[in-house]
Design an enzyme around this catalytic site. Structure first.
Site, PDB file in Angstrom:
ATOM      1  N   GLY A  69       0.817  -1.203   0.000  1.00  0.00           N
ATOM      2  CA  GLY A  69       0.000   0.000   0.000  1.00  0.00           C
ATOM      3  C   GLY A  69       0.849   1.251   0.000  1.00  0.00           C
ATOM      4  N   THR A  70       1.973   1.218   0.709  1.00  0.00           N
ATOM      5  CA  THR A  70       2.873   2.374   0.727  1.00  0.00           C
ATOM      6  C   THR A  70       3.429   2.649  -0.658  1.00  0.00           C
ATOM      7  OG1 THR A  70       3.475   2.076   3.048  1.00  0.00           O
ATOM      8  CG2 THR A  70       5.060   3.236   1.657  1.00  0.00           C
ATOM      9  N   GLN A 177      -7.820   1.707   4.985  1.00  0.00           N
ATOM     10  CA  GLN A 177      -8.539   1.254   6.170  1.00  0.00           C
ATOM     11  C   GLN A 177     -10.005   0.937   5.911  1.00  0.00           C
ATOM     12  OE1 GLN A 177      -7.581   0.343   9.084  1.00  0.00           O
ATOM     13  NE2 GLN A 177      -5.447   0.965   9.005  1.00  0.00           N
ATOM     14  N   SER A 194      -4.388  -1.525   0.558  1.00  0.00           N
ATOM     15  CA  SER A 194      -3.357  -2.443   1.026  1.00  0.00           C
ATOM     16  C   SER A 194      -4.014  -3.722   1.501  1.00  0.00           C
ATOM     17  CB  SER A 194      -2.556  -1.796   2.160  1.00  0.00           C
ATOM     18  OG  SER A 194      -1.464  -2.601   2.532  1.00  0.00           O
ATOM     19  N   ALA A 195      -3.620  -4.864   0.937  1.00  0.00           N
ATOM     20  CA  ALA A 195      -4.328  -6.125   1.162  1.00  0.00           C
ATOM     21  C   ALA A 195      -4.283  -6.592   2.604  1.00  0.00           C
ATOM     22  CB  ALA A 195      -3.749  -7.205   0.248  1.00  0.00           C
ATOM     23  N   HIS A 196      -3.173  -6.353   3.305  1.00  0.00           N
ATOM     24  CA  HIS A 196      -3.091  -6.894   4.665  1.00  0.00           C
ATOM     25  C   HIS A 196      -4.002  -6.156   5.632  1.00  0.00           C
ATOM     26  CE1 HIS A 196      -0.163  -3.597   5.095  1.00  0.00           C
ATOM     27  NE2 HIS A 196      -0.377  -3.676   6.399  1.00  0.00           N
ATOM     28  N   CYS A 320       4.809   8.153  23.798  1.00  0.00           N
ATOM     29  CA  CYS A 320       5.507   7.997  25.074  1.00  0.00           C
ATOM     30  C   CYS A 320       6.200   6.642  25.152  1.00  0.00           C
ATOM     31  CB  CYS A 320       4.531   8.176  26.222  1.00  0.00           C
ATOM     32  SG  CYS A 320       3.681   9.764  26.145  1.00  0.00           S
TER      33      CYS A 320
END
Length: 460
Positions: A69-70, A177, A194-196, A320
């Site tokens: 996807g990136t 998403q 993105s498939a995952h 954090c």
């Protein structure tokens, strides 16, 4: 062990597993070859492309399979900007886009272009009108996610798309998403996925480019995937990705209703069970399976470890941690509490019992972390000794600056001030958030020799 981090990577769908195993035997050959094995591989690739295009809402020849996807985002942005270079070199993005979009924007700027970040409100949503005002005559491309990956808030894509269409600016929608939960939003010019994220295998992304959108592939040319993705296609993974997308979309209507009810239970019960908690994101316009909340006086990394030991896999947008010293860019843009941040994203099949067990495990986990950090149990007033105090929290990371503030606020009279010295960027979010939660006045930030001075006035 309940896995509640589907927004990072959803478990492999059973249909994806079956399709992957079958395609390993049938789809290993080069689909560009004319022999029997090559033709068989080509048939599998074409069928997967048709299935994915139907789910996305585009023509098969508009859809490209990428290695992630990136990579789809990077290729989509660079190709659209290059294709419209004569129009200008200005890019518009929202402030809460996925890091792949923001990294592309930064690379574009370093190469001589410019970009504008459209701010969001406290729920993480952009205003369509504000987005429209960011469009200029030299804007080559606009980018807006369909739903946020950290807090689940859905964006007004259709409204923004209308403004972009009127301005003649193509809109790239990162739908990673949301694709598994329903049809892609309307009005996009380019779309990525993105498939995952929907239960397919990792290593498969989607890039759809509408016909008529000016697009110039960047980098060395390749003969595969219309030149928009380089290298040999991973046909078994692509087949599994397309099969799982079709499968999850068939289940989405019923499963989204069920998971939304479970998320609503978490949204309601967590603030009742755990004091000093802020649930973030839009309560209505959101993904059905995702909820994010932040716990005051809590180290986010430590809390995740405690929940992991209790048997729950969750994630965080909090900064954090020992490895990152800046707040999540999403929480920062929203202006909400960043410390002790927990993102719960339920995969399909999550049971009521698993959610109930999580709600039982969370309060002692938070209480244990707060006890270790010496957090105050309440901000009970004590005799006022001075009209103002200075708390030196330099070199100490969140949530310590806020804990120290809470400990001494009762030592100044009503109307008195406490100044917190901190060089932790998270304090810029967390101290104002603490003031809002405790009904104290955040006066503002002042420069200091090291870091910043955050001034708080006691109101009660």
């Amino acid at each position: 062990m309940p896995y509640f981090d589907a927004a990072s990577a959803a478990p492999l769908h059973p249909v994806a597993r079956q399709a992957l195993l079958a395609a390993l035997d049938e789809g290993w050959a080069d689909p560009a070859r004319l022999h029997r094995e090559g033709r068989r591989a080509r048939l599998l690739l074409d069928a997967a492309r048709e299935a994915a295009a139907e789910a996305v809402g585009c023509r098969p020849d508009e859809l490209t399979f990428t290695s992630s996807g990136t990579r789809a985002v990077h290729s989509g942005i660079s190709g659209a900007l290059a294709g419209r270079r004569r129009v200008g070199r200005h890019l518009v993005v929202s402030a809460v886009e996925h890091s792949s979009v923001l990294h592309s924007a930064a690379a574009h700027e370093s190469g001589g272009g410019s970009f504008t970040e459209v701010p969001v409100d406290g729920t993480g949503a952009v205003s369509a009108q504000a987005f429209a005002r960011a469009l200029r005559e030299d804007t080559a491309l606009a980018c807006l996610q369909s739903a946020n990956h950290e807090v689940g808030t859905e964006q007004p894509v259709a409204e923004v798309a209308e403004f972009c269409r009127a301005a003649g600016v193509p809109l790239l929608v990162d739908a990673a998403q949301s694709l598994g939960w329903g049809p892609a939003p309307t009005g996009w010019s380019l779309l990525t996925g993105s498939a995952h994220k929907w239960g397919g295998p990792a290593g498969v992304g989607l890039l759809a480019v509408r016909k008529g959108v000016r697009f110039a592939v960047q980098g060395p040319a390749d003969e595969r995937e219309s030149g928009r993705a380089v290298g040999f296609e991973d046909i078994p993974a692509i087949v599994a990705a397309a099969a799982s997308l079709r499968a999850v979309r068939a289940e989405a209507a019923a499963e989204s209703v069920r998971l939304r009810a479970l998320v609503d239970r978490i949204r309601t019960r967590v603030p009742a069970l755990v004091p000093d908690v802020e649930v973030v994101g839009d309560p209505v316009r959101r993904l059905p399976h995702l909820v994010t909340f932040s716990c005051l006086y809590v180290d986010g990394e430590t809390l995740l470890h405690e929940l992991d030991r209790a048997g729950f896999s969750v994630s965080s947008g909090s900064s954090c941690t020992s490895s990152t010293l800046t707040p999540s860019h999403v929480l920062k843009a929203m202006g909400v509490l960043s410390e002790g941040n927990v993102r719960v994203s339920l995969p399909a099949g999550t049971s009521d019992e698993e959610v109930d067990r999580f709600l039982e495990a969370l309060p002692p986990a938070v209480a244990g972390v707060r006890e270790k950090l010496g957090a105050p149990s309440a901000t009970a007033p004590s005799p006022a000794a001075a009209p103002s105090l200075v708390v030196d929290a330099l070199g100490r990371r969140c949530p310590i600056p806020v804990i120290e503030l809470a400990k001494v606020i009762g030592e100044v009279p009503v109307g008195g001030t406490v100044t917190v010295l901190s060089d932790d960027e998270a304090a810029r979010l967390d101290i104002p958030a603490w003031c809002a939660m405790r009904e104290q006045e955040y006066v503002g930030e002042e420069p200091a020799d090291r870091g910043s001075a955050y001034v708080v006035r006691r109101l009660s």
